[in-house]
Design a protein around this motif. Structure first.
Motif, short mmCIF file in Angstrom:
data_model
loop_
_atom_site.label_atom_id
_atom_site.label_comp_id
_atom_site.label_asym_id
_atom_site.label_seq_id
_atom_site.Cartn_x
_atom_site.Cartn_y
_atom_site.Cartn_z
N ALA A 1 -1.51 -5.14 3.72
CA ALA A 1 -2.06 -5.14 2.26
C ALA A 1 -0.76 -4.94 1.17
O ALA A 1 -0.02 -4.59 1.48
CB ALA A 1 -3.21 -4.26 1.99
N VAL A 2 -1.01 -5.84 0.05
CA VAL A 2 0.01 -5.67 -0.76
C VAL A 2 0.07 -4.35 -1.69
O VAL A 2 0.97 -3.90 -2.32
CB VAL A 2 0.08 -6.90 -1.80
N GLY A 3 -1.39 -3.92 -1.83
CA GLY A 3 -1.55 -2.65 -2.51
C GLY A 3 -3.02 -2.21 -2.51
O GLY A 3 -3.79 -2.92 -1.91
N ALA A 4 -3.38 -1.17 -3.17
CA ALA A 4 -4.69 -0.45 -3.16
C ALA A 4 -5.05 -0.40 -4.54
O ALA A 4 -4.41 0.32 -5.22
CB ALA A 4 -4.75 0.82 -2.44
N LEU A 5 -6.47 -0.95 -4.67
CA LEU A 5 -7.17 -0.54 -6.04
C LEU A 5 -7.98 0.77 -5.79
O LEU A 5 -9.12 0.55 -4.97
CB LEU A 5 -7.94 -2.07 -6.41
N VAL A 6 -7.70 1.88 -6.28
CA VAL A 6 -8.52 3.10 -6.27
C VAL A 6 -9.54 2.85 -7.42
O VAL A 6 -9.14 3.02 -8.56
CB VAL A 6 -7.73 4.10 -6.33
N MET A 7 -10.78 3.08 -6.98
CA MET A 7 -11.90 3.03 -7.94
C MET A 7 -12.20 4.59 -8.23
O MET A 7 -12.36 5.28 -7.25
CB MET A 7 -13.03 2.19 -7.40
N LEU B 1 -4.51 7.93 0.91
CA LEU B 1 -3.73 6.64 0.84
C LEU B 1 -2.21 7.09 0.85
O LEU B 1 -1.48 6.52 1.79
CB LEU B 1 -3.98 6.30 -0.68
N GLU B 2 -1.91 8.16 0.15
CA GLU B 2 -0.30 8.50 0.27
C GLU B 2 0.15 8.78 1.67
O GLU B 2 1.01 8.42 2.23
CB GLU B 2 -0.15 9.78 -0.66
N GLU B 3 -0.81 9.57 2.40
CA GLU B 3 -0.66 9.96 3.86
C GLU B 3 -0.52 8.99 4.84
O GLU B 3 0.24 8.89 5.71
CB GLU B 3 -1.59 11.19 4.20
N HIS B 4 -1.52 7.89 4.60
CA HIS B 4 -1.66 7.07 5.70
C HIS B 4 -1.03 5.81 5.38
O HIS B 4 -1.15 4.86 6.37
CB HIS B 4 -3.15 7.13 6.16
N THR B 5 -1.04 5.19 4.08
CA THR B 5 -0.76 3.87 3.88
C THR B 5 0.40 3.56 3.34
O THR B 5 1.21 2.65 3.20
CB THR B 5 -2.07 3.21 3.30
N ARG B 6 0.91 4.41 2.11
CA ARG B 6 1.99 4.55 1.22
C ARG B 6 1.98 2.86 0.42
O ARG B 6 2.95 2.37 0.18
CB ARG B 6 3.19 4.45 2.02
N LEU B 7 0.83 2.61 0.10
CA LEU B 7 0.79 1.37 -0.67
C LEU B 7 0.85 1.55 -2.26
O LEU B 7 0.78 2.50 -2.75
CB LEU B 7 -0.69 0.79 -0.40
N PRO B 8 1.38 0.61 -2.75
CA PRO B 8 1.27 0.66 -4.48
C PRO B 8 -0.09 0.75 -4.80
O PRO B 8 -0.98 0.43 -4.05
CB PRO B 8 1.86 -0.69 -4.88
N VAL B 9 -0.40 1.34 -5.84
CA VAL B 9 -1.76 1.83 -6.22
C VAL B 9 -2.05 1.38 -7.80
O VAL B 9 -0.92 1.52 -8.58
CB VAL B 9 -2.15 3.53 -5.91
N ALA B 10 -3.44 0.82 -8.09
CA ALA B 10 -3.43 0.90 -9.45
C ALA B 10 -4.86 1.63 -9.38
O ALA B 10 -5.87 1.36 -8.34
CB ALA B 10 -3.49 -0.65 -9.94
N VAL B 11 -5.30 2.00 -10.55
CA VAL B 11 -6.82 2.90 -10.57
C VAL B 11 -7.47 2.06 -11.53
O VAL B 11 -7.02 1.50 -12.71
CB VAL B 11 -6.53 4.26 -11.10
N VAL B 12 -8.83 1.89 -11.48
CA VAL B 12 -9.83 1.64 -12.27
C VAL B 12 -10.89 2.54 -12.42
O VAL B 12 -11.44 3.05 -11.48
CB VAL B 12 -10.29 0.13 -11.79
N VAL B 13 -11.16 2.88 -13.68
CA VAL B 13 -12.28 3.63 -13.82
C VAL B 13 -13.49 2.95 -14.13
O VAL B 13 -13.57 2.31 -15.07
CB VAL B 13 -11.73 4.56 -15.29
N ASN B 14 -14.40 3.04 -13.05
CA ASN B 14 -15.53 2.51 -13.27
C ASN B 14 -16.54 3.14 -14.12
O ASN B 14 -16.87 4.11 -13.99
CB ASN B 14 -16.32 2.33 -12.07
N ALA C 1 -0.04 -7.55 -9.89
CA ALA C 1 1.09 -7.72 -10.90
C ALA C 1 2.07 -6.52 -10.47
O ALA C 1 3.03 -6.67 -10.24
CB ALA C 1 0.62 -7.87 -12.20
N HIS C 2 1.32 -5.27 -10.40
CA HIS C 2 2.19 -4.17 -10.37
C HIS C 2 2.91 -3.96 -8.72
O HIS C 2 3.92 -3.80 -8.76
CB HIS C 2 1.20 -2.98 -10.41
N ALA C 3 2.19 -4.41 -7.78
CA ALA C 3 2.76 -4.58 -6.35
C ALA C 3 3.78 -5.29 -6.37
O ALA C 3 4.88 -5.20 -5.80
CB ALA C 3 1.36 -4.73 -5.40
N LEU C 4 3.82 -6.58 -6.91
CA LEU C 4 4.86 -7.61 -7.07
C LEU C 4 5.89 -7.08 -7.68
O LEU C 4 7.00 -7.50 -7.19
CB LEU C 4 4.23 -8.94 -7.27
N GLU C 5 5.71 -6.55 -8.90
CA GLU C 5 6.83 -6.18 -9.55
C GLU C 5 7.63 -4.99 -8.97
O GLU C 5 9.01 -5.16 -8.89
CB GLU C 5 6.17 -5.52 -11.05
#
Length: 202
Positions: free
Chosen positions: A109-115, A131-144, A189-193
């Motif tokens: 995965a390129v990143g994780a969208l955290v809801m 996420l930090e412990e097991h994946t180390r992926l770039p993250v963006a957050v969406v407030v639903n 966009a964040h992950a690719l940057e």
């Protein structure tokens, strides 16, 4: 969450202009709307592993009076953004007992969208730690934005979650396709940057 009005879908086959595929993880605590987001954007029939919530989950899972089903393995969908990029969406189970599945789903995965649900923001701390412990992926957050959710400035949410500097935070009702797509494209966009900044080919 109830379903929003249907939005037009594109063809189920990839357009010939698509030349890039990106895997995205959609994560969050129980009941934050992961399945709803993927269903809202997917241009193919969504693969879902939802099961009915039974009395066996009492005392094990959080309770949501309006929630009747839950994801037990993963959700899967696809959405094309722009004319050349297909996002393959993998939604994770929200219950803690299924979190061991996350590292496998995160592979490639390129990143994780955290809801996030502001009605129970504390649940998101454990999600971010996982996420930090097991994946180390770039993250963006969406407030639903549920109808009865408290509204907070995005900077307040960022501070409350103690997010690293530069982590994108957006908000919206993800039952609507435009807001869901906006959240996903913000993450990509964040992950690719970050990849470009690290000298990694996109």
């Amino acid at each position: 969450m109830g379903s929003a009005a249907s939005e037009p879908r594109t063809a189920q086959h990839l357009a010939p202009t698509v030349d890039r595929s990106v895997k995205v993880l959609v994560v969050g605590a129980f009941g934050v709307g992961k399945t709803t987001l993927i269903r809202a954007v997917s241009e193919i029939p969504m693969l879902s592993t939802e099961e009915s919530i039974t009395t066996a989950s009492v005392g094990v899972d959080p309770r949501r009076d309006e929630k009747r089903t839950t994801t037990v393995a993963m959700d899967f969908g696809r959405v094309t953004v722009g004319s050349d990029t297909a996002l393959y969406l993998f939604g994770t189970p929200g219950q803690r007992r299924f979190w061991d599945l996350w590292s496998g789903l995160a592979d490639g995965a390129v990143g994780a969208l955290v809801m996030v649900d502001t009605r129970d923001l504390a649940q998101s701390f454990e999600v971010l730690d996982q996420l930090e412990e097991h994946t180390r992926l770039p993250v963006a957050v969406v407030v639903n934005e549920f109808p009865d959710s408290p509204r907070h400035a995005l900077d307040e949410v960022r501070a409350a979650l103690d997010l690293p500097k530069g982590t994108p935070v957006v908000s919206g009702d993800v039952r609507g396709r435009p807001r869901a797509v906006e959240a996903l494209t913000t993450l990509v966009a964040h992950a690719l940057e970050l990849r470009r900044a690290e000298g990694v080919a996109a």
